[in-house]
Design a protein around this motif. Structure first.
Motif, PDB file in Angstrom:
ATOM      1  N   GLN A 161      -5.007   2.649  -3.056  1.00  0.00           N
ATOM      2  CA  GLN A 161      -3.625   2.895  -2.642  1.00  0.00           C
ATOM      3  C   GLN A 161      -2.705   1.717  -2.956  1.00  0.00           C
ATOM      4  O   GLN A 161      -1.748   1.441  -2.235  1.00  0.00           O
ATOM      5  N   GLU A 162      -2.979   1.036  -4.048  1.00  0.00           N
ATOM      6  CA  GLU A 162      -2.147  -0.074  -4.498  1.00  0.00           C
ATOM      7  C   GLU A 162      -1.530   0.278  -5.849  1.00  0.00           C
ATOM      8  O   GLU A 162      -2.126   0.985  -6.651  1.00  0.00           O
ATOM      9  N   CYS A 163      -0.334  -0.246  -6.077  1.00  0.00           N
ATOM     10  CA  CYS A 163       0.279  -0.093  -7.396  1.00  0.00           C
ATOM     11  C   CYS A 163      -0.345  -1.110  -8.336  1.00  0.00           C
ATOM     12  O   CYS A 163      -0.504  -2.285  -7.991  1.00  0.00           O
ATOM     13  N   GLY A 172       4.155   8.415  -3.435  1.00  0.00           N
ATOM     14  CA  GLY A 172       3.512   7.136  -3.695  1.00  0.00           C
ATOM     15  C   GLY A 172       3.296   6.902  -5.174  1.00  0.00           C
ATOM     16  O   GLY A 172       3.494   5.789  -5.686  1.00  0.00           O
ATOM     17  N   GLU A 173       2.913   7.961  -5.891  1.00  0.00           N
ATOM     18  CA  GLU A 173       2.720   7.853  -7.342  1.00  0.00           C
ATOM     19  C   GLU A 173       4.044   7.576  -8.054  1.00  0.00           C
ATOM     20  O   GLU A 173       4.122   6.753  -8.966  1.00  0.00           O
ATOM     21  N   ARG A 183       0.844  -1.186   0.000  1.00  0.00           N
ATOM     22  CA  ARG A 183       0.000   0.000   0.000  1.00  0.00           C
ATOM     23  C   ARG A 183       0.882   1.239   0.000  1.00  0.00           C
ATOM     24  O   ARG A 183       1.886   1.281   0.713  1.00  0.00           O
ATOM     25  N   VAL A 184       0.523   2.215  -0.805  1.00  0.00           N
ATOM     26  CA  VAL A 184       1.311   3.442  -0.918  1.00  0.00           C
ATOM     27  C   VAL A 184       0.438   4.631  -0.525  1.00  0.00           C
ATOM     28  O   VAL A 184      -0.788   4.580  -0.662  1.00  0.00           O
ATOM     29  N   CYS A 216       5.075   3.895  -7.669  1.00  0.00           N
ATOM     30  CA  CYS A 216       4.357   2.974  -8.554  1.00  0.00           C
ATOM     31  C   CYS A 216       4.870   3.063  -9.991  1.00  0.00           C
ATOM     32  O   CYS A 216       5.023   2.047 -10.671  1.00  0.00           O
ATOM     33  N   ARG A 231      -0.963   4.304  -9.412  1.00  0.00           N
ATOM     34  CA  ARG A 231      -1.563   4.049  -8.109  1.00  0.00           C
ATOM     35  C   ARG A 231      -3.081   4.114  -8.242  1.00  0.00           C
ATOM     36  O   ARG A 231      -3.628   5.089  -8.750  1.00  0.00           O
TER      37      ARG A 231
END
Length: 328
Positions: free
Chosen positions: A159-161, A81-82, A74-75, A85, A155
């Protein structure tokens, strides 16, 4: 492990992760050795040395990005976070450096063709400035070819890649494009120019053998033998590239075309193909050591202050017997 919106999953040291880590270590050490040896001889290096140094550098960088890392399950909903991914999860850096390696290998094949088939224009066509420009272009091309990964990995709201393609047509276009530019075209170009170079060397060897079969008294024949040894070594490098990259590139293209199912992604066969492709980044130093006597000598003299700092892969005249003058 949860940290600031990140959920990290530890590395699962299954068999392919262990092999990948071992391959990364061997690739880092082997290519670093090549880089150091060529750097020691940089003052007298020739175009071949410079391009092989570029190939070793690309393989060195590829080996670094090959090291397994924990995965973010989870990011956070942030720019970082983006970026994770699109840049890390997508393995953009690994694929870009491996593409630069493939482009460098193709450049070496073309350089050998120019040096052998057009010797009178060699200094002009293979000037230091042009060789450096070619190296820069290999990296620009490698990064450009895998730019689509930055858009097909993203993403999602959970909140997952995730990876995916905007449309079926774009997936096919990217799949065929990468297969062509990263395997098919380099393979065809490398084998074609290699064959033309070998044919020219064979003719020159027959010509100089007719003049004097003793290499010690025939400088022209010594240079042909030197070129032949470099060419034979390059041929093994090209063949290993085809063997290593052929399965995974073909598998990805067939997957993008819909010929093989989505279960290919994450399957055991995919991991086997990936490991085989990654081996290409650590194989070249072993090929040099097995097939090129000057490389073994350079290793022995690595810490010798009185070492011979002549060009390592250049067309230096070498002593050889007439038996070894048969050119590919």
């Amino acid at each position: 492990m949860v940290t600031d919106g990140w959920l990290w999953v530890p590395i699962k040291w299954n068999w392919w992760m262990k092999i990948q880590m071992a391959t990364a270590v061997v690739g880092i050490l082997g290519n670093l050795l090549v880089i150091v040896l060529l750097f020691q001889r940089r003052k007298k290096s020739r175009a071949t040395d410079t391009l092989i140094g570029a190939l070793a550098t690309a393989d060195f960088v590829t080996s670094i990005f090959m090291i397994p890392l924990p995965t973010a399950e989870r990011v956070p909903m942030t720019i970082l976070g983006e970026v994770y991914c699109r840049l890390i999860f997508s393995k953009f850096l690994l694929f870009s450096s491996s593409a630069a390696s493939i482009m460098a290998l193709t450049s070496i094949a073309i350089e050998r063709y120019i040096a052998v088939v057009h010797p009178l224009r060699c200094k002009e066509l293979l000037s230091r400035r042009r060789i450096r420009t070619a190296i820069v272009l290999t990296w620009i091309l490698g990064v450009t070819l895998y730019t689509p990964l930055l858009y097909t990995n993203f993403r999602n709201p959970q909140q997952e890649c995730e990876w995916g393609f905007p449309s079926r047509e774009i997936q096919i276009l990217i799949g065929v494009g990468l297969f062509s530019t990263q395997f098919l075209i380099p393979m065809i170009v490398s084998l074609t120019v290699h064959g033309l170079t070998a044919r020219t060397l064979h003719r020159k060897a027959n010509l100089y053998l007719g003049e004097n079969k003793n290499p010690d008294a025939n400088p022209s024949l010594r240079h042909v033998i030197a070129k032949k040894r470099v060419l034979q070594t390059l041929f093994l490098v090209i063949m290993f590239f085809i063997i290593c990259w052929g399965p995974i590139q073909t598998g990805y293209m067939l997957f993008d075309l819909g010929i093989i199912p989505v279960t290919f992604v994450g399957s055991t066969i995919q991991h086997v193909f990936i490991i085989l492709a990654l081996w290409n980044s650590c194989a070249n130093p072993f090929i040099y050591a097995i097939r090129y006597p000057e490389f073994r000598k350079a290793i022995r003299e690595l810490f010798n202050p009185n070492r011979n700092d002549a060009s390592l892969f250049g067309d230096r005249g070498v002593n050889s017997s007439p038996f070894r003058t048969n050119v590919l």
